[in-house]
Design a protein around this motif. Structure first.
Motif, PDB file in Angstrom:
ATOM      1  N   LEU A   1     -86.780 -71.300 -25.147  1.00 22.57           N
ATOM      2  CA  LEU A   1     -85.798 -72.378 -25.029  1.00 22.57           C
ATOM      3  C   LEU A   1     -85.221 -72.432 -23.617  1.00 22.57           C
ATOM      4  O   LEU A   1     -85.011 -73.523 -23.064  1.00 22.57           O
ATOM      5  CB  LEU A   1     -84.691 -72.208 -26.071  1.00 22.57           C
ATOM      6  N   ARG A   2     -84.983 -71.253 -23.039  1.00 21.06           N
ATOM      7  CA  ARG A   2     -84.473 -71.222 -21.666  1.00 21.06           C
ATOM      8  C   ARG A   2     -85.499 -71.811 -20.696  1.00 21.06           C
ATOM      9  O   ARG A   2     -85.134 -72.530 -19.754  1.00 21.06           O
ATOM     10  CB  ARG A   2     -84.141 -69.771 -21.275  1.00 21.06           C
ATOM     11  N   TRP A   3     -86.760 -71.538 -20.929  1.00 22.02           N
ATOM     12  CA  TRP A   3     -87.843 -72.114 -20.116  1.00 22.02           C
ATOM     13  C   TRP A   3     -87.795 -73.641 -20.161  1.00 22.02           C
ATOM     14  O   TRP A   3     -87.868 -74.304 -19.122  1.00 22.02           O
ATOM     15  CB  TRP A   3     -89.182 -71.581 -20.624  1.00 22.02           C
ATOM     16  N   HIS A   4     -87.646 -74.191 -21.352  1.00 26.78           N
ATOM     17  CA  HIS A   4     -87.524 -75.641 -21.497  1.00 26.78           C
ATOM     18  C   HIS A   4     -86.350 -76.170 -20.671  1.00 26.78           C
ATOM     19  O   HIS A   4     -86.482 -77.167 -19.943  1.00 26.78           O
ATOM     20  CB  HIS A   4     -87.297 -76.018 -22.957  1.00 26.78           C
ATOM     21  N   LEU A   5     -85.211 -75.534 -20.812  1.00 26.64           N
ATOM     22  CA  LEU A   5     -84.013 -76.014 -20.129  1.00 26.64           C
ATOM     23  C   LEU A   5     -84.191 -75.995 -18.617  1.00 26.64           C
ATOM     24  O   LEU A   5     -83.790 -76.934 -17.918  1.00 26.64           O
ATOM     25  CB  LEU A   5     -82.802 -75.165 -20.535  1.00 26.64           C
ATOM     26  N   GLN A   6     -84.804 -74.937 -18.118  1.00 20.86           N
ATOM     27  CA  GLN A   6     -84.990 -74.838 -16.670  1.00 20.86           C
ATOM     28  C   GLN A   6     -86.016 -75.835 -16.150  1.00 20.86           C
ATOM     29  O   GLN A   6     -85.970 -76.223 -14.975  1.00 20.86           O
ATOM     30  CB  GLN A   6     -85.345 -73.409 -16.265  1.00 20.86           C
ATOM     31  N   LEU A   7     -86.928 -76.280 -17.009  1.00 23.15           N
ATOM     32  CA  LEU A   7     -87.855 -77.353 -16.628  1.00 23.15           C
ATOM     33  C   LEU A   7     -87.155 -78.707 -16.612  1.00 23.15           C
ATOM     34  O   LEU A   7     -87.694 -79.678 -16.072  1.00 23.15           O
ATOM     35  CB  LEU A   7     -89.032 -77.415 -17.603  1.00 23.15           C
ATOM     36  N   GLY A   8     -85.979 -78.788 -17.229  1.00 21.02           N
ATOM     37  CA  GLY A   8     -85.265 -80.053 -17.325  1.00 21.02           C
ATOM     38  C   GLY A   8     -85.510 -80.801 -18.612  1.00 21.02           C
ATOM     39  O   GLY A   8     -85.038 -81.927 -18.787  1.00 21.02           O
TER      40      GLY A   8
ATOM     41  N   PHE B   1     -77.524 -69.868 -22.514  1.00 22.91           N
ATOM     42  CA  PHE B   1     -76.936 -70.352 -21.262  1.00 22.91           C
ATOM     43  C   PHE B   1     -76.340 -69.236 -20.412  1.00 22.91           C
ATOM     44  O   PHE B   1     -75.697 -69.500 -19.394  1.00 22.91           O
ATOM     45  CB  PHE B   1     -75.879 -71.418 -21.560  1.00 22.91           C
ATOM     46  N   ASP B   2     -76.590 -67.994 -20.795  1.00 23.64           N
ATOM     47  CA  ASP B   2     -76.001 -66.865 -20.062  1.00 23.64           C
ATOM     48  C   ASP B   2     -77.054 -66.036 -19.325  1.00 23.64           C
ATOM     49  O   ASP B   2     -76.790 -64.902 -18.926  1.00 23.64           O
ATOM     50  CB  ASP B   2     -75.186 -65.969 -21.007  1.00 23.64           C
ATOM     51  N   PHE B   3     -78.254 -66.582 -19.155  1.00 28.24           N
ATOM     52  CA  PHE B   3     -79.278 -65.881 -18.373  1.00 28.24           C
ATOM     53  C   PHE B   3     -80.182 -66.921 -17.719  1.00 28.24           C
ATOM     54  O   PHE B   3     -80.210 -68.088 -18.116  1.00 28.24           O
ATOM     55  CB  PHE B   3     -80.080 -64.902 -19.235  1.00 28.24           C
ATOM     56  N   THR B   4     -80.903 -66.502 -16.706  1.00 31.35           N
ATOM     57  CA  THR B   4     -81.784 -67.399 -15.952  1.00 31.35           C
ATOM     58  C   THR B   4     -83.127 -66.724 -15.752  1.00 31.35           C
ATOM     59  O   THR B   4     -83.194 -65.539 -15.397  1.00 31.35           O
ATOM     60  CB  THR B   4     -81.171 -67.746 -14.579  1.00 31.35           C
ATOM     61  N   LEU B   5     -84.197 -67.469 -15.966  1.00 33.68           N
ATOM     62  CA  LEU B   5     -85.538 -66.954 -15.715  1.00 33.68           C
ATOM     63  C   LEU B   5     -85.855 -67.075 -14.225  1.00 33.68           C
ATOM     64  O   LEU B   5     -85.533 -68.083 -13.591  1.00 33.68           O
ATOM     65  CB  LEU B   5     -86.564 -67.738 -16.526  1.00 33.68           C
ATOM     66  N   SER B   6     -86.480 -66.047 -13.685  1.00 33.36           N
ATOM     67  CA  SER B   6     -86.864 -66.060 -12.277  1.00 33.36           C
ATOM     68  C   SER B   6     -88.064 -66.985 -12.061  1.00 33.36           C
ATOM     69  O   SER B   6     -88.729 -67.404 -13.022  1.00 33.36           O
ATOM     70  CB  SER B   6     -87.220 -64.652 -11.812  1.00 33.36           C
TER      71      SER B   6
END
Length: 274
Positions: free
Chosen positions: A218-225, A245-250
């Protein structure tokens, strides 16, 4: 309670980037599931006429006490109801089932190219937008050729194309066309019905962040926009899916997930479903 960021659509309407889907949830169970989601902090709910749970969704919305303007409600036109006048009738039925005066996003569910009625349906939806009964109009499962044909001569460019999208089916060509046309990408089956959650790269990344594989995807999706609408009826998973919403993928982690694309389609082919 989590506050979800929004994506601004091409007509200025804002959609929460992470919403709650109710695909395959029986109507009798939908009210409880949507109620749990709203309590957790979701404000966007995605249903469809063919799901048979618009009434259960509408009851949860009505009982929530949340102001209508703070909710984002999506529903969809089913294939058998395509055509100009049939679309207007189907929309009226959906609105009545939901118990609402308007919907925030109305989508043509599938292009059904052999029937060749989606342009007629789109004209009807443009009328619904003009009448203020639909805030944003979009499509679902449209391929590049369908989108180009639909937008040729249309007065409204779709605000959204909701497509099957996950690490196993990343739809690069379609997402590039969305960017060109100003269409937001919304992902259904964002976890590939669990099929990608055991991929070694995702499991490794999850362990590194102390998150579940589903949260990583899900975080991957969010970071893709992407806009994303995971579905669950389990309260713990409903809350877990929102806790992203409390972590970020490099960049390296995003690249590792990008390498998982393998044309894994879990749903129908939009070019052949009618």
């Amino acid at each position: 309670m989590t506050t979800v960021p929004t994506v601004t659509l091409n007509n200025g309407v804002e959609i929460p980037q992470l919403g709650f889907g109710v695909f395959q949830v029986p109507d009798a169970e939908t009210t409880a599931a949507v109620t749990e989601a709203l309590r957790a902090g979701y404000r966007s709910v995605d249903t469809a006429a063919i799901y048979g749970n618009e009434a259960g969704t509408g009851k949860a919305l009505a009982d929530s006490g949340i102001a209508r303007e703070d909710l984002f409600v999506t529903t969809k036109l089913w294939n058998a109801d395509q055509g100009h006048d049939a679309t207007l009738r189907a929309f009226d039925a959906s609105l009545a089932a939901l118990g609402l005066d308007y919907v925030d996003l109305y989508l043509i569910h599938w292009p059904t190219p052999a029937r060749d009625l989606y342009r007629e349906s789109w004209k009807a939806i443009e009328r619904l937008v003009a009448d203020g009964r639909v805030r944003a109009a979009g499509v679902s499962n449209f391929q590049p050729d369908h989108l180009r044909r639909l937008t040729d001569g249309a007065s409204i460019v779709p605000a959204v194309n909701q497509i099957e999208l996950h690490p196993g089916l990343q739809q690069a060509e379609l997402r590039a066309l969305h960017a060109e046309l100003g269409i937001a990408t919304e992902a259904w089956s964002p976890l590939a019905q669990g099929a990608v959650l055991k991929d070694e790269a995702i499991v490794t990344i999850a362990g590194r962040h102390g998150k579940s594989p589903a949260q990583v995807v899900l975080r991957w999706h969010l970071q893709l926009g992407n806009v994303v609408i995971p579905k669950s009826v389990t309260p713990q998973r409903i809350r877990e899916n929102l806790d992203v919403f409390d972590f970020t993928l490099s960049e390296e982690e995003m690249a590792a997930i990008a390498a998982l694309d393998r044309g894994l389609r879990t749903g129908p082919d939009p070019d052949t479903l009618n």
